[in-house]
Design an enzyme around this catalytic site. Sequence first.
Site, PDB file in Angstrom:
ATOM      1  N   HIS A   1       0.819  -1.219   0.000  1.00 19.43           N
ATOM      2  CA  HIS A   1       0.000   0.000   0.000  1.00 19.43           C
ATOM      3  C   HIS A   1       0.849   1.264   0.000  1.00 19.43           C
ATOM      4  O   HIS A   1       0.311   2.357  -0.006  1.00 19.43           O
ATOM      5  CB  HIS A   1      -0.875  -0.020   1.245  1.00 19.43           C
ATOM      6  CG  HIS A   1      -0.061  -0.287   2.474  1.00 19.43           C
ATOM      7  ND1 HIS A   1       0.409  -1.546   2.769  1.00 19.43           N
ATOM      8  CD2 HIS A   1       0.417   0.528   3.406  1.00 19.43           C
ATOM      9  CE1 HIS A   1       1.141  -1.485   3.861  1.00 19.43           C
ATOM     10  NE2 HIS A   1       1.175  -0.237   4.268  1.00 19.43           N
TER      11      HIS A   1
ATOM     12  N   ASP B   1      -1.005  -4.074  -4.120  1.00 14.17           N
ATOM     13  CA  ASP B   1      -0.757  -5.442  -4.573  1.00 14.17           C
ATOM     14  C   ASP B   1      -1.953  -6.366  -4.386  1.00 14.17           C
ATOM     15  O   ASP B   1      -1.833  -7.580  -4.585  1.00 14.17           O
ATOM     16  CB  ASP B   1       0.479  -6.024  -3.871  1.00 14.17           C
ATOM     17  CG  ASP B   1       0.297  -6.097  -2.375  1.00 14.17           C
ATOM     18  OD1 ASP B   1      -0.441  -5.258  -1.814  1.00 14.17           O
ATOM     19  OD2 ASP B   1       0.891  -6.992  -1.738  1.00 14.17           O
TER      20      ASP B   1
ATOM     21  N   ASP C   1      -3.810  -7.277  -1.694  1.00 13.78           N
ATOM     22  CA  ASP C   1      -4.077  -8.149  -0.550  1.00 13.78           C
ATOM     23  C   ASP C   1      -4.902  -7.476   0.542  1.00 13.78           C
ATOM     24  O   ASP C   1      -5.435  -8.144   1.410  1.00 13.78           O
ATOM     25  CB  ASP C   1      -2.781  -8.762   0.021  1.00 13.78           C
ATOM     26  CG  ASP C   1      -1.779  -7.733   0.465  1.00 13.78           C
ATOM     27  OD1 ASP C   1      -2.028  -6.521   0.297  1.00 13.78           O
ATOM     28  OD2 ASP C   1      -0.709  -8.147   0.970  1.00 13.78           O
ATOM     29  N   ARG C   2      -5.018  -6.144   0.499  1.00 16.77           N
ATOM     30  CA  ARG C   2      -5.840  -5.463   1.508  1.00 16.77           C
ATOM     31  C   ARG C   2      -7.229  -5.157   0.964  1.00 16.77           C
ATOM     32  O   ARG C   2      -7.436  -5.145  -0.253  1.00 16.77           O
ATOM     33  CB  ARG C   2      -5.196  -4.134   1.912  1.00 16.77           C
ATOM     34  CG  ARG C   2      -3.918  -4.297   2.663  1.00 16.77           C
ATOM     35  CD  ARG C   2      -3.436  -2.961   3.200  1.00 16.77           C
ATOM     36  NE  ARG C   2      -2.262  -3.177   4.032  1.00 16.77           N
ATOM     37  CZ  ARG C   2      -1.806  -2.325   4.927  1.00 16.77           C
ATOM     38  NH1 ARG C   2      -2.414  -1.172   5.106  1.00 16.77           N
ATOM     39  NH2 ARG C   2      -0.746  -2.613   5.660  1.00 16.77           N
TER      40      ARG C   2
ATOM     41  N   LYS D   1      -3.126 -12.479   2.791  1.00 18.09           N
ATOM     42  CA  LYS D   1      -4.440 -11.862   2.886  1.00 18.09           C
ATOM     43  C   LYS D   1      -4.902 -11.565   1.466  1.00 18.09           C
ATOM     44  O   LYS D   1      -4.097 -11.532   0.541  1.00 18.09           O
ATOM     45  CB  LYS D   1      -4.391 -10.619   3.743  1.00 18.09           C
ATOM     46  CG  LYS D   1      -3.373  -9.586   3.331  1.00 18.09           C
ATOM     47  CD  LYS D   1      -3.194  -8.566   4.433  1.00 18.09           C
ATOM     48  CE  LYS D   1      -2.161  -7.530   4.049  1.00 18.09           C
ATOM     49  NZ  LYS D   1      -1.064  -7.469   5.006  1.00 18.09           N
TER      50      LYS D   1
HETATM   51  C1  G1P Z   1       1.609  -3.076   8.405  1.00 11.78           C
HETATM   52  C2  G1P Z   1       0.362  -3.524   9.131  1.00 11.78           C
HETATM   53  C3  G1P Z   1       0.368  -5.021   9.276  1.00 11.78           C
HETATM   54  C4  G1P Z   1       0.514  -5.674   7.909  1.00 11.78           C
HETATM   55  C5  G1P Z   1       1.732  -5.127   7.206  1.00 11.78           C
HETATM   56  C6  G1P Z   1       1.849  -5.644   5.781  1.00 11.78           C
HETATM   57  O1  G1P Z   1       2.759  -3.425   9.133  1.00 11.78           O
HETATM   58  O2  G1P Z   1       0.269  -2.910  10.396  1.00 11.78           O
HETATM   59  O3  G1P Z   1      -0.814  -5.429   9.907  1.00 11.78           O
HETATM   60  O4  G1P Z   1       0.640  -7.062   8.035  1.00 11.78           O
HETATM   61  O5  G1P Z   1       1.661  -3.703   7.150  1.00 11.78           O
HETATM   62  O6  G1P Z   1       0.747  -5.304   5.001  1.00 11.78           O
HETATM   63  P1  G1P Z   1       3.539  -2.402  10.082  1.00 11.78           P
HETATM   64  O7  G1P Z   1       3.887  -1.199   9.243  1.00 11.78           O
HETATM   65  O8  G1P Z   1       2.577  -2.008  11.153  1.00 11.78           O
HETATM   66  O9  G1P Z   1       4.720  -3.159  10.599  1.00 11.78           O
HETATM   67 ZN    ZN Z   2      -0.668  -5.105   0.236  1.00 12.30          ZN
END
Ligand code: G1P
Ligand code: ZN
Length: 540
Positions: free
Chosen positions: A113, A278, A280-281, A375
């Site tokens: 993201h 990508d 997955d969210r 995900k």
């Molecule tokens: C963040 C999100 C986490 C997710 C990850 C990858 O990680 O908080 O839940 O799995 O992105 O998408 P963080 O930046 O908090 O380590």
């Molecule tokens: Zn992603």
Amino acid sequence: MIQTIPTTPIDGQKPGTSGLRKKTAIFRQKHYLENFVQSIWDGIGGVAGKVLVLGGDGRAFNREAVQTILKMAAASGAAKVIVGQDGLLSTPAASNLIRIRQADGGVILSASHNPGGDDGDFGVKFNTANGGPAPEGVTNAIFDASTRITEFHIMDAPDLDLGTVGDVQLGQMVVEVVDPVADYAALMEKLFDFTAIRALFNSGFTLRFDAMHAITGPYAREILVNRLGAPAESVMNAVPLPDFGGGHPDPNPVWAHELMGIMMGENAPDFGAASDGDGDRNMIVGRGAYVTPSDSLAVIAANAHLAPGYAQGLAGVARSMPTSAALDRVAEARGLPCYATPTGWKFFGNLLDAGRATLCGEESAGTGSDHVREKDGLWAVLMWLNILAAKRQSVAEVMAAHWAEFGRNYYSRHDYEGVDAAAAETLMDDLRARLDKLAGEAAGPLTVTTAEDFSYTDPVDGSVTTRQGLQIMFDGGARLVLRLSGTGTEGATLRVYMESFSGERFDQDPQAALADVIAAAEALAGIKARLGRDAPDVVT
Ligand code: G1P
Ligand code: ZN
């Protein structure tokens, strides 16, 4: 011809929460990508004779990186690389391909993201044969290799044409170019009741899916429009762009504001959804009704049996520790095992592989199941459509009924982004040092009941992961979690997660409902003064 190029270790090639993420410009530096890819090969014991999957979300540098990685796989003796057409694959589609083709692993090119483009971020992630992100043991071995690297191997060959589906030869290695969408769409068709969803659209139900100029555009068009019969205009921002149109492809109310405006406006569609860079969210929003990821996970847990792929029920459910306990309430009511893991999808892998959990989710807009080992954004959208098709209720009605049955966990996350890394570390260290003495202490308007530095023992392989966030409980059941992000590329990002429960009032504004916890966080950690910020940068 295979070339062996001398190189020296490059600092900081340590995979974080989800692979190695850096500025695109850093990945473009001499030998940066090559060093890391060779370290992957070395860290996993070589790729000779192996079959790999390769693809990315199309952000800037995707095309060049795919060509380099193919030449490096060929030079190190890989038997075959299955690559998405034009080098594209969504993360869940890559996970699916690894599984159905019984590949030895895969390389996914994405910074999820995070914004892309020449000034944005790029990333490289290795997934293992189960289709999931490499566990810590593997990422540590890769990092270790990156600190000792002396040379890398690469074929001296012209770039391949990846625009046509079919086999191409690169030295001794076969490059199989596949349609990035077909296998994934077939999997979705197996899991969900496409007939019921098609009937829902035929009855006049309206949808707006925001692909955010990222990878899910082609997937959403094929599945939602071509196979399910939604009108073409149901998918917006459907063409993937190398810089995501200058946007921030993170599906939350802040970054998906265009969609939020539509869903909260007059004549809003019945259902809105978005996915990230990508794929997955996910974000789920009904007409005038935003659904938090934690609530979405709980609703899916309560209703997944309505989808054919989950008609037998769930073996268990899992959430990351900072995710709200709305899931736990459903699990308790239904007698399901419920696990709390550290942040990051890789911690769900063992639970899914062992059949202990069928459904997993994170508060950061990640939801998925044992159908792949990532995900899956569109999966969540289809699950919601399946639930709505079966219930014939609006999103707001589904939420109201859910809270009436299980109560409501008010939830919010406050992010302080790009803050001074040393100040953020000190904030965490100081609070960590006080944890043992906090029980019984006042924290603003609340009193602490328990405080811990979360550590996790994997129930399947017994591995222990420590220092995964400071978790503080208050009298009355409210909860506060603080942790530092493991995916940022600039300074540090402090994430503050807050939660409180109500069994009676379901209509409050979350920030108002959480005012006491927000005050307690400030009283305990002195966030604003220490970080020199008046307010969080992102509130979700
Ligand atoms: C963040 C999100 C986490 C997710 C990850 C990858 O990680 O908080 O839940 O799995 O992105 O998408 P963080 O930046 O908090 O380590
Ligand atoms: Zn992603």
